[in-house]
Design a protein around this motif. Structure first.
Motif, PDB file in Angstrom:
ATOM      1  N   GLN A  59    -161.670 -16.067  46.798  1.00  0.00           N
ATOM      2  CA  GLN A  59    -160.350 -16.572  46.406  1.00  0.00           C
ATOM      3  C   GLN A  59    -159.670 -15.559  45.492  1.00  0.00           C
ATOM      4  O   GLN A  59    -160.238 -15.082  44.533  1.00  0.00           O
ATOM      5  CB  GLN A  59    -160.503 -17.916  45.696  1.00  0.00           C
ATOM      6  N   TRP A  60    -158.450 -15.245  45.833  1.00  0.00           N
ATOM      7  CA  TRP A  60    -157.565 -14.360  45.064  1.00  0.00           C
ATOM      8  C   TRP A  60    -157.938 -12.888  45.151  1.00  0.00           C
ATOM      9  O   TRP A  60    -157.321 -12.057  44.505  1.00  0.00           O
ATOM     10  CB  TRP A  60    -157.451 -14.788  43.597  1.00  0.00           C
ATOM     11  N   LEU A  61    -158.945 -12.525  45.935  1.00  0.00           N
ATOM     12  CA  LEU A  61    -159.273 -11.115  46.096  1.00  0.00           C
ATOM     13  C   LEU A  61    -158.351 -10.472  47.119  1.00  0.00           C
ATOM     14  O   LEU A  61    -157.918 -11.109  48.074  1.00  0.00           O
ATOM     15  CB  LEU A  61    -160.722 -10.931  46.578  1.00  0.00           C
ATOM     16  N   THR A  62    -158.089  -9.203  46.921  1.00  0.00           N
ATOM     17  CA  THR A  62    -157.372  -8.448  47.947  1.00  0.00           C
ATOM     18  C   THR A  62    -158.364  -8.131  49.065  1.00  0.00           C
ATOM     19  O   THR A  62    -159.583  -8.319  48.908  1.00  0.00           O
ATOM     20  CB  THR A  62    -156.829  -7.126  47.369  1.00  0.00           C
ATOM     21  N   GLU A  63    -157.857  -7.608  50.167  1.00  0.00           N
ATOM     22  CA  GLU A  63    -158.752  -7.203  51.265  1.00  0.00           C
ATOM     23  C   GLU A  63    -159.762  -6.168  50.771  1.00  0.00           C
ATOM     24  O   GLU A  63    -160.946  -6.270  51.059  1.00  0.00           O
ATOM     25  CB  GLU A  63    -157.936  -6.627  52.436  1.00  0.00           C
ATOM     26  N   ASP A  64    -159.284  -5.180  50.021  1.00  0.00           N
ATOM     27  CA  ASP A  64    -160.176  -4.139  49.514  1.00  0.00           C
ATOM     28  C   ASP A  64    -161.222  -4.706  48.559  1.00  0.00           C
ATOM     29  O   ASP A  64    -162.387  -4.316  48.596  1.00  0.00           O
ATOM     30  CB  ASP A  64    -159.383  -3.030  48.823  1.00  0.00           C
ATOM     31  N   GLN A  65    -160.807  -5.617  47.679  1.00  0.00           N
ATOM     32  CA  GLN A  65    -161.760  -6.233  46.757  1.00  0.00           C
ATOM     33  C   GLN A  65    -162.814  -7.041  47.509  1.00  0.00           C
ATOM     34  O   GLN A  65    -163.990  -7.029  47.137  1.00  0.00           O
ATOM     35  CB  GLN A  65    -161.031  -7.122  45.756  1.00  0.00           C
ATOM     36  N   SER A  66    -162.398  -7.713  48.565  1.00  0.00           N
ATOM     37  CA  SER A  66    -163.377  -8.492  49.332  1.00  0.00           C
ATOM     38  C   SER A  66    -164.366  -7.564  50.037  1.00  0.00           C
ATOM     39  O   SER A  66    -165.553  -7.872  50.119  1.00  0.00           O
ATOM     40  CB  SER A  66    -162.683  -9.416  50.332  1.00  0.00           C
ATOM     41  N   ALA A  70    -169.531  -5.758  49.559  1.00  0.00           N
ATOM     42  CA  ALA A  70    -170.628  -5.177  50.340  1.00  0.00           C
ATOM     43  C   ALA A  70    -171.495  -4.260  49.475  1.00  0.00           C
ATOM     44  O   ALA A  70    -172.592  -3.878  49.892  1.00  0.00           O
ATOM     45  CB  ALA A  70    -170.079  -4.400  51.533  1.00  0.00           C
ATOM     46  N   GLN A  71    -171.031  -3.931  48.290  1.00  0.00           N
ATOM     47  CA  GLN A  71    -171.786  -3.061  47.397  1.00  0.00           C
ATOM     48  C   GLN A  71    -172.844  -3.874  46.651  1.00  0.00           C
ATOM     49  O   GLN A  71    -172.561  -4.965  46.156  1.00  0.00           O
ATOM     50  CB  GLN A  71    -170.851  -2.387  46.381  1.00  0.00           C
ATOM     51  N   PRO A  72    -174.071  -3.361  46.571  1.00  0.00           N
ATOM     52  CA  PRO A  72    -175.130  -4.076  45.847  1.00  0.00           C
ATOM     53  C   PRO A  72    -174.734  -4.347  44.399  1.00  0.00           C
ATOM     54  O   PRO A  72    -174.082  -3.524  43.759  1.00  0.00           O
ATOM     55  CB  PRO A  72    -176.321  -3.118  45.915  1.00  0.00           C
ATOM     56  N   GLY A  73    -175.120  -5.517  43.924  1.00  0.00           N
ATOM     57  CA  GLY A  73    -174.848  -5.878  42.539  1.00  0.00           C
ATOM     58  C   GLY A  73    -174.777  -7.381  42.377  1.00  0.00           C
ATOM     59  O   GLY A  73    -175.004  -8.135  43.331  1.00  0.00           O
TER      60      GLY A  73
END
Length: 131
Positions: A59-66, A70-73
């Motif tokens: 919710q509220w993330l941009t496409e790039d943020q979503s 995929a990055q571990p963490g």
């Protein structure tokens, strides 16, 4: 919200098949006397609740943020835990309704391939909605 998952490297963490996962889930529920609560209706409801919890992470993330999830963490761990909840309820629902999920998925892919042929889908933004 669920806590992040333990490492999958433990000997009991990863079943080898959906059938094995179904059996482990049946055993888990039986050990806790949860079977009376695992009606198809209740499992479908729980599945939707967990899908909503998964959606909260986007919710509220941009496409790039979503895509960065995929990055571990910790964020990916939290999303993975919610995805696991969704999978576990789906597998339990399939078990309760005696649906072979792999067969159903294979049949659905055939339907989708006929409904959305490659020539029609190329260059169309809505091709991802086929699933």
């Amino acid at each position: 919200m669920t806590s992040p998952l333990p490492s999958a490297s433990s000997p009991t963490a990863s079943p080898d098949s959906l059938a094995q996962l179904q059996q482990r889930l049946r055993d888990f529920a039986a050990e806790r006397d949860w079977q009376p609560f695992h009606s198809p209706k209740n499992l479908a409801s729980a599945l939707i609740v967990e899908a909503g919890e998964l959606l909260e992470h986007f919710q509220w993330l941009t496409e790039d943020q979503s895509r960065a999830l995929a990055q571990p963490g910790p964020a990916q761990d939290a999303v993975a835990a919610e995805m696991a909840d969704v999978l576990l309820y789906l597998v339990q629902l399939a078990s309760a309704l005696e649906v072979d999920l792999l067969d159903a998925a294979a049949r659905k892919m055939v339907v989708n391939a006929a409904k959305y042929p490659v020539a029609k889908a190329r260059g169309r933004a809505d091709r991802a909605s086929a699933l």
